[in-house]
Design a protein around this motif. Structure first.
Motif, PDB file in Angstrom:
ATOM      1  N   LEU A 120       0.827  -1.205   0.000  1.00  0.00           N
ATOM      2  CA  LEU A 120       0.000   0.000   0.000  1.00  0.00           C
ATOM      3  C   LEU A 120       0.862   1.257   0.000  1.00  0.00           C
ATOM      4  O   LEU A 120       2.005   1.253   0.462  1.00  0.00           O
ATOM      5  CB  LEU A 120      -0.920   0.019   1.223  1.00  0.00           C
ATOM      6  N   GLU A 121       0.280   2.324  -0.449  1.00  0.00           N
ATOM      7  CA  GLU A 121       0.924   3.639  -0.423  1.00  0.00           C
ATOM      8  C   GLU A 121       0.162   4.481   0.595  1.00  0.00           C
ATOM      9  O   GLU A 121      -1.057   4.654   0.500  1.00  0.00           O
ATOM     10  CB  GLU A 121       0.818   4.271  -1.816  1.00  0.00           C
ATOM     11  N   PHE A 122       0.872   4.988   1.602  1.00  0.00           N
ATOM     12  CA  PHE A 122       0.224   5.793   2.637  1.00  0.00           C
ATOM     13  C   PHE A 122       0.078   7.224   2.139  1.00  0.00           C
ATOM     14  O   PHE A 122       1.051   7.856   1.728  1.00  0.00           O
ATOM     15  CB  PHE A 122       1.054   5.780   3.933  1.00  0.00           C
ATOM     16  N   GLN A 123      -1.153   7.733   2.201  1.00  0.00           N
ATOM     17  CA  GLN A 123      -1.385   9.125   1.845  1.00  0.00           C
ATOM     18  C   GLN A 123      -1.357   9.998   3.089  1.00  0.00           C
ATOM     19  O   GLN A 123      -0.893  11.124   3.036  1.00  0.00           O
ATOM     20  CB  GLN A 123      -2.713   9.275   1.093  1.00  0.00           C
ATOM     21  N   GLY A 147      -4.133   1.494  -2.733  1.00  0.00           N
ATOM     22  CA  GLY A 147      -3.569   0.262  -3.272  1.00  0.00           C
ATOM     23  C   GLY A 147      -4.657  -0.651  -3.802  1.00  0.00           C
ATOM     24  O   GLY A 147      -5.811  -0.252  -3.970  1.00  0.00           O
ATOM     25  N   GLY A 148      -4.292  -1.899  -4.027  1.00  0.00           N
ATOM     26  CA  GLY A 148      -5.220  -2.870  -4.581  1.00  0.00           C
ATOM     27  C   GLY A 148      -6.103  -3.507  -3.523  1.00  0.00           C
ATOM     28  O   GLY A 148      -5.862  -3.405  -2.316  1.00  0.00           O
ATOM     29  N   PHE A 155      -3.484  -5.723   4.599  1.00  0.00           N
ATOM     30  CA  PHE A 155      -3.190  -4.680   5.599  1.00  0.00           C
ATOM     31  C   PHE A 155      -4.095  -4.847   6.821  1.00  0.00           C
ATOM     32  O   PHE A 155      -3.619  -4.842   7.959  1.00  0.00           O
ATOM     33  CB  PHE A 155      -3.376  -3.292   4.971  1.00  0.00           C
ATOM     34  N   VAL A 156      -5.386  -5.006   6.584  1.00  0.00           N
ATOM     35  CA  VAL A 156      -6.330  -5.167   7.700  1.00  0.00           C
ATOM     36  C   VAL A 156      -5.988  -6.420   8.502  1.00  0.00           C
ATOM     37  O   VAL A 156      -5.964  -6.401   9.739  1.00  0.00           O
ATOM     38  CB  VAL A 156      -7.781  -5.221   7.164  1.00  0.00           C
ATOM     39  N   GLY A 177     -11.010   3.778 -10.264  1.00  0.00           N
ATOM     40  CA  GLY A 177     -11.273   3.319 -11.618  1.00  0.00           C
ATOM     41  C   GLY A 177     -10.981   1.851 -11.812  1.00  0.00           C
ATOM     42  O   GLY A 177     -11.624   1.182 -12.612  1.00  0.00           O
ATOM     43  N   THR A 178     -10.000   1.274 -11.077  1.00  0.00           N
ATOM     44  CA  THR A 178      -9.669  -0.137 -11.214  1.00  0.00           C
ATOM     45  C   THR A 178      -9.599  -0.770  -9.828  1.00  0.00           C
ATOM     46  O   THR A 178      -9.573  -0.072  -8.812  1.00  0.00           O
ATOM     47  CB  THR A 178      -8.299  -0.328 -11.907  1.00  0.00           C
ATOM     48  N   THR A 179      -9.543  -2.104  -9.794  1.00  0.00           N
ATOM     49  CA  THR A 179      -9.460  -2.799  -8.497  1.00  0.00           C
ATOM     50  C   THR A 179      -8.086  -2.630  -7.863  1.00  0.00           C
ATOM     51  O   THR A 179      -7.906  -2.915  -6.688  1.00  0.00           O
ATOM     52  CB  THR A 179      -9.754  -4.300  -8.658  1.00  0.00           C
ATOM     53  N   ASN A 180      -7.100  -2.175  -8.635  1.00  0.00           N
ATOM     54  CA  ASN A 180      -5.768  -1.926  -8.075  1.00  0.00           C
ATOM     55  C   ASN A 180      -5.573  -0.468  -7.710  1.00  0.00           C
ATOM     56  O   ASN A 180      -4.486  -0.079  -7.285  1.00  0.00           O
ATOM     57  CB  ASN A 180      -4.676  -2.363  -9.061  1.00  0.00           C
ATOM     58  N   ASP A 181      -6.608   0.348  -7.868  1.00  0.00           N
ATOM     59  CA  ASP A 181      -6.505   1.763  -7.528  1.00  0.00           C
ATOM     60  C   ASP A 181      -7.657   2.123  -6.589  1.00  0.00           C
ATOM     61  O   ASP A 181      -8.618   2.775  -6.980  1.00  0.00           O
ATOM     62  CB  ASP A 181      -6.551   2.624  -8.799  1.00  0.00           C
ATOM     63  N   LEU A 182      -7.546   1.636  -5.335  1.00  0.00           N
ATOM     64  CA  LEU A 182      -8.568   1.901  -4.319  1.00  0.00           C
ATOM     65  C   LEU A 182      -7.965   2.770  -3.220  1.00  0.00           C
ATOM     66  O   LEU A 182      -6.799   2.620  -2.863  1.00  0.00           O
ATOM     67  CB  LEU A 182      -9.072   0.596  -3.707  1.00  0.00           C
ATOM     68  N   THR A 183      -8.780   3.664  -2.681  1.00  0.00           N
ATOM     69  CA  THR A 183      -8.350   4.503  -1.560  1.00  0.00           C
ATOM     70  C   THR A 183      -9.216   4.156  -0.358  1.00  0.00           C
ATOM     71  O   THR A 183     -10.447   4.187  -0.443  1.00  0.00           O
ATOM     72  CB  THR A 183      -8.494   5.995  -1.905  1.00  0.00           C
TER      73      THR A 183
END
Length: 196
Positions: A120-123, A147-148, A155-156, A177-183
């Motif tokens: 994951l990428e932390f915002q 992340g995806g 992560f959870v 937009g995609t399943t790999n681009d979720l916030t």
């Protein structure tokens, strides 16, 4: 003998010579004397004793319940002591899972490491104000990661497996937009024991 004769007999009684009274009048006076004697004995000798007896019986019931309760506790004293020791051990283990003030940065590092390991990428990751409860203090941590789908699940799962108690609340997931681009926005809460 009719009623009028009986009344006349009562009016003509010689109290100087009770032995000469008719048998029916003697029986009536004996009955009255016995009733009066019985009433006197009850009122002056038995009434207080009967009230005291009822009170003692009621108290006996209460004392018997107290005795049974204490006898049960005494019979199970060893079990209660073992249960108390087990509870103290469990409580101590749970207290060790709660971070102290100085351990919060380490906990944040563990959460960050778990998220990065999951890909994951932390915002953002921010501490919210502490909330004091009756026995503990709650420290909310607002986390936003990107992340995806599977990375969010990892992560959870990783946060749930941390050695410290961390619970996850109020999450929301938005698609980019995609399943790999979720916030995902989520609130992680950790707790510490209120010393006082």
């Amino acid at each position: 003998m009719d009623v009028k004769q009986f009344v006349d007999t009562l009016n003509n009684l010689d109290f100087e010579n009770i032995g000469s009274w008719p048998a029916s009048v003697k029986a009536l006076f004996w009955a009255l004397a016995m009733v009066l004697a019985g009433w006197g004995v009850y009122q002056f000798m038995l009434a207080d004793s009967l009230v005291a007896l009822d009170e003692a019986r009621a108290k006996e019931g209460e004392l018997m319940k107290v005795y049974e309760s204490k006898a049960f506790q005494a019979a199970n004293l060893d079990r209660y002591k073992a249960q108390m020791e087990e509870m103290e051990t469990t409580f101590g283990a749970l207290l060790r899972q709660l971070p102290k003030d100085a351990e919060v940065p380490g906990l944040l590092e563990d959460i960050t490491h778990t998220g990065l390991s999951a890909g994951l990428e932390f915002q953002s990751i921010t501490l919210a104000p502490e909330q004091t409860r009756e026995f503990y203090i709650e420290l909310p941590i607002n986390i936003t990661v990107r992340g995806g789908y599977h990375a969010l699940g990892a992560f959870v799962s990783g946060v749930a497996a941390l050695p410290r108690i961390v619970t996850l609340h109020d999450f929301s997931i938005k698609s980019g937009g995609t399943t790999n681009d979720l916030t995902m926005n989520i609130v992680a809460k950790t707790y510490r024991y209120k010393e006082d």
